[in-house]
Design a protein around this motif. Structure first.
Motif, mmCIF file in Angstrom:
data_model
loop_
_atom_site.group_PDB
_atom_site.id
_atom_site.type_symbol
_atom_site.label_atom_id
_atom_site.label_comp_id
_atom_site.label_asym_id
_atom_site.label_seq_id
_atom_site.Cartn_x
_atom_site.Cartn_y
_atom_site.Cartn_z
ATOM 1 N N GLY A 136 0.810 -1.195 0.000
ATOM 2 C CA GLY A 136 0.000 0.000 0.000
ATOM 3 C C GLY A 136 0.850 1.254 0.000
ATOM 4 O O GLY A 136 1.799 1.356 0.768
ATOM 5 N N ALA A 137 0.486 2.198 -0.850
ATOM 6 C CA ALA A 137 1.171 3.490 -0.902
ATOM 7 C C ALA A 137 0.375 4.527 -0.113
ATOM 8 O O ALA A 137 0.873 5.112 0.841
ATOM 9 C CB ALA A 137 1.380 3.926 -2.342
ATOM 10 N N SER A 138 -0.867 4.751 -0.510
ATOM 11 C CA SER A 138 -1.714 5.721 0.173
ATOM 12 C C SER A 138 -3.154 5.238 0.116
ATOM 13 O O SER A 138 -3.580 4.689 -0.898
ATOM 14 C CB SER A 138 -1.618 7.107 -0.482
ATOM 15 O OG SER A 138 -0.341 7.668 -0.333
ATOM 16 N N CYS A 139 -3.890 5.475 1.201
ATOM 17 C CA CYS A 139 -5.297 5.096 1.281
ATOM 18 C C CYS A 139 -6.093 6.252 1.871
ATOM 19 O O CYS A 139 -5.589 6.976 2.742
ATOM 20 C CB CYS A 139 -5.472 3.846 2.138
ATOM 21 S SG CYS A 139 -4.641 2.378 1.474
ATOM 22 N N ILE A 140 -7.344 6.403 1.402
ATOM 23 C CA ILE A 140 -8.157 7.525 1.842
ATOM 24 C C ILE A 140 -9.544 7.024 2.221
ATOM 25 O O ILE A 140 -10.075 6.101 1.595
ATOM 26 C CB ILE A 140 -8.212 8.612 0.736
ATOM 27 C CG1 ILE A 140 -8.864 9.900 1.237
ATOM 28 C CG2 ILE A 140 -8.908 8.091 -0.515
ATOM 29 C CD1 ILE A 140 -8.657 11.087 0.306
ATOM 30 N N SER A 141 -10.125 7.637 3.243
ATOM 31 C CA SER A 141 -11.413 7.189 3.752
ATOM 32 C C SER A 141 -12.559 7.620 2.843
ATOM 33 O O SER A 141 -12.378 8.382 1.895
ATOM 34 C CB SER A 141 -11.631 7.729 5.166
ATOM 35 O OG SER A 141 -11.630 9.145 5.165
ATOM 36 N N GLN A 142 -13.747 7.121 3.173
ATOM 37 C CA GLN A 142 -14.916 7.275 2.299
ATOM 38 C C GLN A 142 -15.173 8.727 1.901
ATOM 39 O O GLN A 142 -15.459 9.015 0.740
ATOM 40 C CB GLN A 142 -16.164 6.724 2.981
ATOM 41 C CG GLN A 142 -16.164 5.228 3.205
ATOM 42 C CD GLN A 142 -15.684 4.858 4.578
ATOM 43 O OE1 GLN A 142 -14.777 5.493 5.118
ATOM 44 N NE2 GLN A 142 -16.269 3.824 5.151
ATOM 45 N N ARG A 143 -15.085 9.640 2.859
ATOM 46 C CA ARG A 143 -15.378 11.043 2.567
ATOM 47 C C ARG A 143 -14.120 11.882 2.441
ATOM 48 O O ARG A 143 -14.219 13.108 2.292
ATOM 49 C CB ARG A 143 -16.285 11.614 3.654
ATOM 50 C CG ARG A 143 -17.628 10.933 3.720
ATOM 51 C CD ARG A 143 -18.477 11.451 4.863
ATOM 52 N NE ARG A 143 -19.747 10.736 4.953
ATOM 53 C CZ ARG A 143 -20.616 10.902 5.936
ATOM 54 N NH1 ARG A 143 -20.371 11.761 6.908
ATOM 55 N NH2 ARG A 143 -21.740 10.223 5.943
ATOM 56 N N GLY A 144 -12.982 11.226 2.502
ATOM 57 C CA GLY A 144 -11.723 11.938 2.335
ATOM 58 C C GLY A 144 -11.228 12.634 3.583
ATOM 59 O O GLY A 144 -10.303 13.446 3.513
ATOM 60 N N LEU A 145 -11.816 12.325 4.737
ATOM 61 C CA LEU A 145 -11.425 13.015 5.957
ATOM 62 C C LEU A 145 -10.152 12.434 6.571
ATOM 63 O O LEU A 145 -9.438 13.122 7.299
ATOM 64 C CB LEU A 145 -12.559 12.952 6.977
ATOM 65 C CG LEU A 145 -13.865 13.620 6.556
ATOM 66 C CD1 LEU A 145 -14.913 13.472 7.649
ATOM 67 C CD2 LEU A 145 -13.642 15.096 6.227
#
Length: 127
Positions: free
Chosen positions: A47-56
């Motif tokens: 994994g490099a980068s992961c973001i939550s559902q709303r981007g928070l």
């Protein structure tokens, strides 16, 4: 049926930049964390980068911190990965992925939790 359209990969010189895009369809992207993973030749996918559902919330691996920025536009069903200061070690296939019910950290460090994978886009950093 889930579908990912990844774009933005290519050949870039060391120190250069690329912006990857991932357009998602076939499921409600608002319900999922989205992440970018990479797989270098002969190495495991990471994994490099992961973001939550709303981007928070987001998480980035140590090897990309300060260089890569992940963002998403749910209205466009699109997730981006801005990659700056690219190094030859960043060469590999970059995959867009979706997971739910886990933190962004868990998603990035345990690719087994991913539900959907894209086909990948090649990034080559070379002079």
């Amino acid at each position: 049926q889930s579908q990912f359209v990844e774009s933005g990969g290519g050949l870039v010189q060391p120190g250069g930049s690329l912006r990857l895009s991932c357009v998602v369809s076939g499921f409600n992207v608002n319900d999922y964390n989205i992440g970018w993973f990479r797989q270098a030749p002969g190495k495991e996918r990471e994994g490099a980068s992961c973001i939550s559902q709303r981007g928070l919330n987001s998480y980035s691996a140590d090897f990309v911190k300060g260089r890569f920025i992940i963002s998403r536009d749910n209205a466009k069903n699109t997730v981006y990965l801005q990659m700056n200061g690219l190094e030859p070690e960043d060469t590999g296939i970059y995959y867009c992925a979706a997971a739910r019910g886990v933190t962004v950290h868990s998603m990035c460090v345990r690719p087994t939790v991913v539900e959907y994978w894209g086909q990948g886009t090649q990034v080559t950093v070379s002079s």
